[in-house]
Design an enzyme around this catalytic site. Structure first.
Site, PDB file in Angstrom:
ATOM      1  N   LYS A   1     -95.180 -17.732   5.340  1.00 34.53           N
ATOM      2  CA  LYS A   1     -94.341 -17.999   6.508  1.00 34.53           C
ATOM      3  C   LYS A   1     -95.146 -17.958   7.805  1.00 34.53           C
ATOM      4  CE  LYS A   1     -89.842 -16.971   4.619  1.00 34.53           C
ATOM      5  NZ  LYS A   1     -90.206 -16.559   3.236  1.00 34.53           N
TER       6      LYS A   1
HETATM    7  C1  LIG Z   1     -89.745 -17.214   2.058  1.00 28.23           C
HETATM    8  C2  LIG Z   1     -90.459 -16.934   0.803  1.00 28.23           C
HETATM    9  C3  LIG Z   1     -90.286 -17.744  -0.347  1.00 28.23           C
HETATM   10  C4  LIG Z   1     -89.299 -18.883  -0.391  1.00 28.23           C
HETATM   11  O1  LIG Z   1     -89.724 -19.970   0.384  1.00 28.23           O
HETATM   12  P1  LIG Z   1     -88.667 -21.114   0.772  1.00 28.23           P
HETATM   13  O2  LIG Z   1     -89.431 -22.019   1.680  1.00 28.23           O
HETATM   14  O3  LIG Z   1     -87.535 -20.437   1.459  1.00 28.23           O
HETATM   15  O4  LIG Z   1     -88.260 -21.791  -0.487  1.00 28.23           O
HETATM   16  C5  LIG Z   1     -91.048 -17.456  -1.476  1.00 28.23           C
HETATM   17  N1  LIG Z   1     -91.899 -16.418  -1.508  1.00 28.23           N
HETATM   18  C6  LIG Z   1     -92.077 -15.608  -0.429  1.00 28.23           C
HETATM   19  C7  LIG Z   1     -93.017 -14.461  -0.545  1.00 28.23           C
HETATM   20  C8  LIG Z   1     -91.380 -15.837   0.759  1.00 28.23           C
HETATM   21  O5  LIG Z   1     -91.568 -15.024   1.808  1.00 28.23           O
END
Ligand SMILES: *Cc1c(COP(=O)(O)O)cnc(C)c1O
Length: 433
Positions: free
Chosen positions: A106
């Protein structure tokens, strides 16, 4: 480039407007009016480019209302970490997306969004307040992007006693312009308080209120960078490329589909899911039926009504085509633990619970796939130490925390406790900010 609302393709606005709005007034999400096609020359040169250069070559096709020299600066400030691939065996790779400041993928989207908003609001007279409701990882990634930026203050709202210890330390130990509100309630209360703040006239008069929501287009687009960066690092480029994507809200997978539409030769995507498997059911039946969220070890994927599905539907209007491009598999918590253990024993590599599901899903797909000569890439969405307890239980070994996580743990937690009542939140906001 204009951006349309997934609820109304004829409503089109500029990139800057789409970023500051977050979501469209009609409730739809923004999408680029046209997916740019990258030239052969870009792909020929790709292996010689670093991640910042790749990022610029991609993003310049989407954004035409920020001058190039500022766009370069935004990338320079936001994409300060690599996305390396690590090879597990002849055909299997891991794309490590945890080298950013908060150790999860993220950071790519949140850093880029923060630097973009900072640029867009620089001439605003009022102070800008960014409010984010978070159930864990998003808040710290966003806070890290805005930390120490002048004339911006960030309010993070998180549910008391409902985030992990490490996550709480990450949320509550930024100082200066970042404020953590510990809400006596659940995540839905946090979201409601943020929503109410956005429609409150007193707050709107006093501040320039903005969201840094996960559905913002400026968080989605930078997630394409690492798909290209992964391809750039492959030695054998002419064999089928398969990405396994641990998915919750499907932003990551949507960015992959956009990369593919831009010309990146991706044979197949695998949506790796925990028990929150509405997308798997959709692929089987053609009916999309949101469900209540189920709590699992891979909690960032605990989403019963994935927000980016509407973007996927607007990219793939044809169900059969979508089914050809994406496969989905889902795994239980027990299987997740076994997946972490198996990778550790077989490859001496430690996965977090989300990436372990990515591994299991790719393995299951390959069981029935004829061609054994492939590039299979698992997106590693977080560093295993963020989920220390679960990972240590799975491999029965202690794991080390990286330095940049230890720094968070050593700092003193500072929160502003609030009730889940809006009047209380509003009063605190007016007094604190
Ligand atoms: C947010 C997140 C996901 C999911 O990603 P999306 O883009 O919402 O599908 C998977 N793994 C981790 C560690 C995350 O923080």
């Amino acid at each position: 480039m204009k951006f349309y609302s997934t609820n109304n393709e004829s409503l089109q606005i500029s990139f800057s407007e789409a970023v500051l709005k977050g979501a469209a007034d009609d409730g739809g999400l923004f999408m680029p009016a046209k997916i740019p096609q990258l030239e052969n020359k870009f792909f020929d040169d790709l292996s010689n480019l670093n991640i910042k250069e790749i990022a610029f070559e991609i993003i310049k096709n989407f954004i035409d209302d920020i001058p190039k020299k500022y766009l370069i600066k935004i990338i320079d400030d936001a994409i300060t970490f690599e996305a390396p691939i690590v090879q597990l065996n002849e055909n299997l790779y891991v794309l490590e997306l945890f080298h950013g400041p908060t150790l999860a993928f993220k950071d790519f989207g949140a850093q880029f969004l923060a630097k973009t908003i900072s640029y867009l609001i620089q001439n605003q007279k009022k102070e800008t307040i960014i409010l984010v409701a978070t159930s864990g990882d998003t808040g710290s990634a966003v806070a890290s992007g805005f930390h120490n930026i002048e004339r911006i203050k960030v309010g993070l709202l998180y549910p008391k006693n409902k985030v992990s210890k490490i996550q709480e330390q990450q949320l509550t130990t930024f100082d200066n312009n970042i404020f953590a509100f510990e809400v006596d309630g659940n995540f839905d209360d946090c979201q409601r308080l943020v929503k109410q703040a956005f429609s409150d006239n007193d707050l709107k008069n006093r501040f320039n209120l903005t969201s840094a929501n996960s559905i913002n287009i400026a968080r989605l687009l930078p997630q394409t960078f690492y798909y290209f960066a992964a391809y750039a690092q492959l030695k054998r480029k002419n064999i089928p490329l398969i990405f396994s994507v641990p998915s919750g809200n499907f932003g990551n997978l949507t960015a992959g589909l956009i990369s593919n539409e831009m010309g990146l030769p991706i044979y197949k995507f695998i949506a790796a899911l925990n028990s929150n498997d509405v997308f798997l059911k959709y692929l089987r039946t053609g009916i999309f039926n949101p469900q209540p969220t189920i709590q699992t070890y891979s909690n960032a994927m605990d989403v019963g009504n994935p927000s980016n599905i509407v973007r996927i539907f607007s990219l793939y209007k044809n169900y059969e085509k979508l089914k050809e491009k994406i496969s989905a598999f889902s795994f239980s918590d027990d299987e997740t633990l076994l997946g972490i253990k198996e990778v550790y024993e077989k490859y001496n590599y430690i996965f977090d619970p989300h990436s372990a599901i990515g591994y299991l899903a790719l393995k299951e797909f390959l069981n029935s796939f004829q061609n054994k000569n492939i590039n299979g890439i698992i997106l590693e969405t977080a560093h295993p130490s963020k989920f220390k307890d679960i990972v240590e239980r799975a491999i029965n070994t202690n794991i080390n925390l990286p330095e940049r996580l230890k720094i968070f743990l050593q700092k003193e937690k500072k929160t502003i406790p609030i009730s889940n009542d809006f009047r209380n939140f509003k009063e605190v906001l007016l007094n604190t900010f």
